[in-house]
Design an enzyme around this catalytic site. Structure first.
Site, PDB file in Angstrom:
ATOM      1  N   HIS A  71      78.822 127.570  31.074  1.00  0.00           N
ATOM      2  CA  HIS A  71      78.840 126.954  29.741  1.00  0.00           C
ATOM      3  C   HIS A  71      80.078 127.391  28.967  1.00  0.00           C
ATOM      4  O   HIS A  71      80.619 126.618  28.164  1.00  0.00           O
ATOM      5  CB  HIS A  71      77.577 127.273  28.942  1.00  0.00           C
ATOM      6  CG  HIS A  71      77.553 126.533  27.634  1.00  0.00           C
ATOM      7  ND1 HIS A  71      77.222 125.200  27.560  1.00  0.00           N
ATOM      8  CD2 HIS A  71      77.886 126.911  26.369  1.00  0.00           C
ATOM      9  CE1 HIS A  71      77.347 124.790  26.304  1.00  0.00           C
ATOM     10  NE2 HIS A  71      77.740 125.819  25.567  1.00  0.00           N
ATOM     11  N   HIS A 110      81.144 120.005  22.814  1.00  0.00           N
ATOM     12  CA  HIS A 110      80.487 119.471  24.020  1.00  0.00           C
ATOM     13  C   HIS A 110      80.925 118.034  24.294  1.00  0.00           C
ATOM     14  O   HIS A 110      81.172 117.663  25.447  1.00  0.00           O
ATOM     15  CB  HIS A 110      78.971 119.549  23.883  1.00  0.00           C
ATOM     16  CG  HIS A 110      78.454 120.947  23.778  1.00  0.00           C
ATOM     17  ND1 HIS A 110      77.127 121.222  23.518  1.00  0.00           N
ATOM     18  CD2 HIS A 110      79.079 122.147  23.896  1.00  0.00           C
ATOM     19  CE1 HIS A 110      76.968 122.543  23.472  1.00  0.00           C
ATOM     20  NE2 HIS A 110      78.135 123.116  23.692  1.00  0.00           N
ATOM     21  N   ASP A 123      82.642 124.918  27.199  1.00  0.00           N
ATOM     22  CA  ASP A 123      83.119 125.058  25.821  1.00  0.00           C
ATOM     23  C   ASP A 123      84.636 125.136  25.763  1.00  0.00           C
ATOM     24  O   ASP A 123      85.272 124.513  24.907  1.00  0.00           O
ATOM     25  CB  ASP A 123      82.536 126.323  25.184  1.00  0.00           C
ATOM     26  CG  ASP A 123      81.171 126.102  24.554  1.00  0.00           C
ATOM     27  OD1 ASP A 123      80.732 124.944  24.438  1.00  0.00           O
ATOM     28  OD2 ASP A 123      80.540 127.114  24.174  1.00  0.00           O
ATOM     29  N   HIS A 156      85.184 130.125  20.513  1.00  0.00           N
ATOM     30  CA  HIS A 156      85.811 128.994  19.818  1.00  0.00           C
ATOM     31  C   HIS A 156      87.011 129.438  18.984  1.00  0.00           C
ATOM     32  O   HIS A 156      88.051 128.773  18.983  1.00  0.00           O
ATOM     33  CB  HIS A 156      84.788 128.294  18.919  1.00  0.00           C
ATOM     34  CG  HIS A 156      83.577 127.832  19.657  1.00  0.00           C
ATOM     35  ND1 HIS A 156      83.629 126.915  20.679  1.00  0.00           N
ATOM     36  CD2 HIS A 156      82.270 128.164  19.520  1.00  0.00           C
ATOM     37  CE1 HIS A 156      82.408 126.696  21.130  1.00  0.00           C
ATOM     38  NE2 HIS A 156      81.566 127.450  20.454  1.00  0.00           N
TER      39      HIS A 156
END
Length: 307
Positions: free
Chosen positions: A241, A78, A245, A268
């Site tokens: 979001h 973030h 990310d 991720h």
């Protein structure tokens, strides 16, 4: 020339780690040209620096973690997203625990901190990684497929599609595109919060995760609805979001990308796999800078506006 950027002055924040639940103090400091973004564990007997780069990522369970030997910093995405959104090149991040504070669960608080400190130009050319050939990573088949891809593009844009079979998510947009050249990162992306499901919380906490999570720093859903009293910040906050990310994960490469990123159900781990695949393909990218600002893609030449 199009110049590198750092902070005008230092700024501080205090919070808790999303997964560790630990109290942590964060100090963001100016850094010289060509430093990049460097996390510094100042709580240890001797200061340990962890320079942000794709190979420093050692864990991608629900967050991006970087390491230098046994010293780690968790959940950097973030803050990294805010740095990407403000096109910030050089920064020291002093931290008193092993996880970046979650604050409100988005990157908006980090954007506010960075803009409050002021952003200044430096006497060094801004360097980009320009993607020159497509690079893709892919896993699974059929209903289990997920992928992420970078294509050549004179600028920076992202397209992301999620697929959650949940009433609250189904009622919102599950695909979004964002062009960095719009200059609207702070307004359109930064306020999108991380999200989770109550059914997963017990399992996560049994593995030492989500210990600091709650309604004040995440969108929380039961089997049918959003539990946050104030609802969603964007109609399509969930997928936004994921864009947030992705911008943070991709900025871990160490320089801003000139590319079009697209992804389906990525996260991720896959974002980091994509960066590593790109760096291995030395014929698929090059380092560039711009002698004249007018030659640079839109979005990188002016300081991003506040909301």
């Amino acid at each position: 020339m199009l110049a590198q950027r750092t902070l005008k002055s230092l700024t501080k924040a205090v919070g808790v780690g999303l997964h560790s639940g630990q109290r942590v103090e964060l100090t963001l400091r100016p850094a010289p040209p060509d430093t990049g973004i460097v996390f510094r564990r100042v709580d240890l007997p001797e200061l340990v620096e962890i320079a942000v780069n794709a190979t420093a990522v050692t864990d991608t369970r629900l967050a991006s973690t970087i390491s230098n030997g046994n010293v780690k910093v968790h959940t950097i995405e973030h803050l990294m997203s805010a740095c990407a959104g403000l096109a910030l090149d050089n920064l020291y991040v002093d931290i008193t625990a092993e996880e970046v504070p979650i604050l409100d669960g988005s990157s908006a608080s980090f954007v506010y901190l960075l803009q409050s400190a002021g952003i200044v130009m430096q006497k060094a050319p801004k360097r980009f990684i320009r993607v020159t050939k497509p690079v893709e990573v892919r896993e699974g088949e059929g209903k289990n497929v997920k992928w992420a891809r970078l294509d050549p593009f004179h600028g920076y844009k992202l397209a992301f599609e999620i697929e959650f079979d949940h009433p609250a998510v189904n009622s919102t947009g599950q695909r979004v595109e964002f062009d960095f050249g719009s200059g609207q990162y702070a307004r359109e992306i930064a306020r999108a919060r991380t999200f989770g499901f109550t059914k997963d919380v017990e399992a996560m906490r049994s593995h030492g995760l989500a210990l600091g999570g709650g309604l004040d720093n995440a969108i929380v859903m039961d089997d049918v609805k959003v539990l946050n009293a104030d609802g969603l910040r964007y109609q399509d906050e969930f997928v936004k979001h994921k864009i947030l990310d992705a911008m943070g994960d991709l900025y871990i490469v160490g320089k801003p990308l000139l590319a079009a990123y697209s992804a389906f159900r990525s996260g991720h781990a896959m974002n980091n796999q994509l960066l590593r695949a790109l760096l291995e393909r030395t014929d698929a990218w090059e380092i560039v800078s711009f002698e004249q600002e007018r030659e640079a893609p839109q979005g990188f030449t002016q300081l991003a506006p506040a909301w």
